[in-house]
Write an enzyme that holds these catalytic residues in place. Structure first.
Site, PDB file in Angstrom:
ATOM      1  NE  ARG A 262      24.016 -29.203  -1.418  1.00  0.00           N
ATOM      2  CZ  ARG A 262      22.905 -28.515  -1.573  1.00  0.00           C
ATOM      3  NH1 ARG A 262      21.924 -29.017  -2.302  1.00  0.00           N
ATOM      4  NH2 ARG A 262      22.766 -27.330  -1.020  1.00  0.00           N
ATOM      5  NE  ARG A 277      19.937 -35.131  -8.827  1.00  0.00           N
ATOM      6  CZ  ARG A 277      19.017 -34.573  -8.037  1.00  0.00           C
ATOM      7  NH1 ARG A 277      19.318 -34.282  -6.792  1.00  0.00           N
ATOM      8  NH2 ARG A 277      17.812 -34.304  -8.495  1.00  0.00           N
ATOM      9  CD  GLU A 349      15.448 -27.095  -5.225  1.00  0.00           C
ATOM     10  OE1 GLU A 349      16.229 -26.532  -4.445  1.00  0.00           O
ATOM     11  OE2 GLU A 349      15.179 -28.321  -5.166  1.00  0.00           O
ATOM     12  CB  SER A 352      15.165 -24.488  -1.662  1.00  0.00           C
ATOM     13  OG  SER A 352      14.213 -25.069  -0.811  1.00  0.00           O
ATOM     14  NE  ARG A 392      19.877 -28.074 -10.053  1.00  0.00           N
ATOM     15  CZ  ARG A 392      19.003 -28.974  -9.636  1.00  0.00           C
ATOM     16  NH1 ARG A 392      17.733 -28.633  -9.484  1.00  0.00           N
ATOM     17  NH2 ARG A 392      19.380 -30.213  -9.388  1.00  0.00           N
TER      18      ARG A 392
END
Length: 427
Positions: A262, A277, A349, A352, A392
């Site tokens: 990403r 991130r 988070e 999801s 994460r």
């Protein structure tokens, strides 16, 4: 993608749903274009009827010896042919314009999704486990990893730039163990089929799962026009594109452990320390293909599978339902699972899970044939979720299992994947 007929018949419902989402898109432009297309199609049909009648008249005129009438009618047919060809070209242009507009309209949130502008409108529905207590000030993952000499951001930056990490030794091993543990859990306990999919995909695959055209800035494109996947959702969901499945084969459940890529466009200044991130990270992805009648139950099941990973790891987390202003473009309803990070003293988070209805299926033309029915094939429903983000999860394990001397205990469920190792950094 939404059904244009549904939009035409439910323009007010769509506008209210878009308002709940905080979207500036309106049904008016698409409805006007659709009306233009329908009027144009009527004209095309009239011209085609006129051409057919005129073609019959040519034969009659020739049979009766009326050469003048035959010649005049032939010219009329030629004019109509040109008119029809131009009209068909215009039809394609209008269709392209409609499809481009449809591609910008987000999915309709389910009625039970809370209305809100941003993450402050999300609603907690579950709190699982308890926060770990420490008799010392817990450190963040990057402090622990750098002190152990097993997490290197400087060397990663020299070779790749910011938002990359080099893991070494037992931390690299722990990351691998987490991914293996997740896939084993989902395949053995929850019936997902493991898949090793392509990491490079074409435009139509990303269009099918709604990353294109709207989110191209979030992606990495190669020089030959392919794209690096931002999540294995893209590859796994597109396994059924342009297919008609038998209802008896549903649900299909896929899982894959892959790198994800990403660009993190728009995240400048956010989470710049550590590996929260990243441009490249591993994720265990979950995808389900179902019938419309079973998709909501499948959503609960998928979320439970992701939660089970964290429960087995002994991590405290909460599950929230996202409000309309915080949910993804293709989602009807989304649950976020947020793990507790004691080093940050915050929930972050880690998964999801979304149900998308037939929104993606329409873009992929993925359908199924209902059992025992002669009706036309119906669009499948698609779901996707993280089961979970490996990087994460690594952060969460490091921060929750840290010891005062800077070492990290290995959770019991991971030890079989670590050759029995019980502690990282033990003297």
């Amino acid at each position: 993608m939404l059904d244009i007929k549904w939009i035409r018949d439910n323009a007010e419902v769509l506008d209210e749903a878009l308002k709940r989402r905080g979207s500036a898109v309106s049904s008016s432009e698409i409805v006007l274009l659709d009306e233009k297309r329908r009027q144009h199609l009527k004209s095309l049909q009239d011209w085609q009827s006129q051409r057919n009648e005129a073609s019959k008249l040519i034969g009659k005129a020739k049979a009766s010896g009326d050469a003048a009438l035959a010649d005049e009618t032939m010219r009329t047919v030629a004019d109509l042919k040109t008119k029809i060809q131009d009209g068909e070209k215009l039809e394609r242009e209008i269709d392209a314009e409609i499809n481009a507009l449809l591609a910008t309209i987000p999915n309709i949130p389910l009625a039970e999704v809370p209305t809100g502008a941003d993450e402050s409108g999300n609603v907690e529905i579950r709190l699982v486990g308890e926060k770990r207590s420490f008799d010392f000030q817990p450190k963040e993952h990057f402090e622990l990893g750098e002190a152990l000499g097993l997490m290197d951001f400087e060397r990663a930056a020299r070779m790749s730039g910011s938002r990359f990490t080099v893991l070494r030794g037992d931390l690299a091993r722990l990351e691998r163990a987490l991914g293996q543990f997740m896939v084993e859990t989902h395949t053995r306990e929850f019936g997902y089929e493991e898949v090793s999919p392509p990491l490079l995909v074409r435009d139509e695959a990303l269009f099918g799962t709604s990353q294109l055209p709207k989110f191209s800035e979030d992606l990495f494109q190669t020089t030959d026009g392919r794209w690096l996947i931002p999540t294995a959702e893209v590859s796994l969901t597109n396994l059924v594109r342009e297919e008609i499945l038998d209802e008896a084969s549903l649900p299909l459940r896929f899982t894959a452990l892959t790198p994800s890529f990403r660009s993190e466009a728009g995240s400048a200044g956010r989470d710049t320390r550590g590996m929260l991130r990243q441009h490249q990270f591993y994720k265990a992805e979950l995808v389900s293909i179902t019938t419309p009648e079973t998709s909501l139950a499948e959503h609960e099941r998928m979320t439970a599978a992701a939660e089970a990973v964290l429960t087995k790891l002994g991590l405290h987390f909460r599950t929230v339902v996202l409000c309309t202003g915080d949910m993804g473009f293709s989602s009807q309803k989304t649950y976020d699972i947020e793990v507790w990070l004691p080093g940050q003293n915050a929930y972050r988070e880690i998964s999801s899970c979304s149900v998308c209805g037939d929104f993606q299926a329409r873009r992929m033309n993925a359908r199924y044939r209902p059992a025992g029915e002669k009706a036309a094939p119906r669009f499948v429903h698609t779901l996707n979720g993280s089961g979970t983000a490996v990087g994460r999860a690594l952060i969460a394990v490091m921060e929750n299992y840290q010891q005062q001397d800077g070492s990290i205990l290995v959770p019991e469920v991971l030890r079989p994947f670590m050759g029995g190792l019980e502690r990282i950094g033990a003297n």
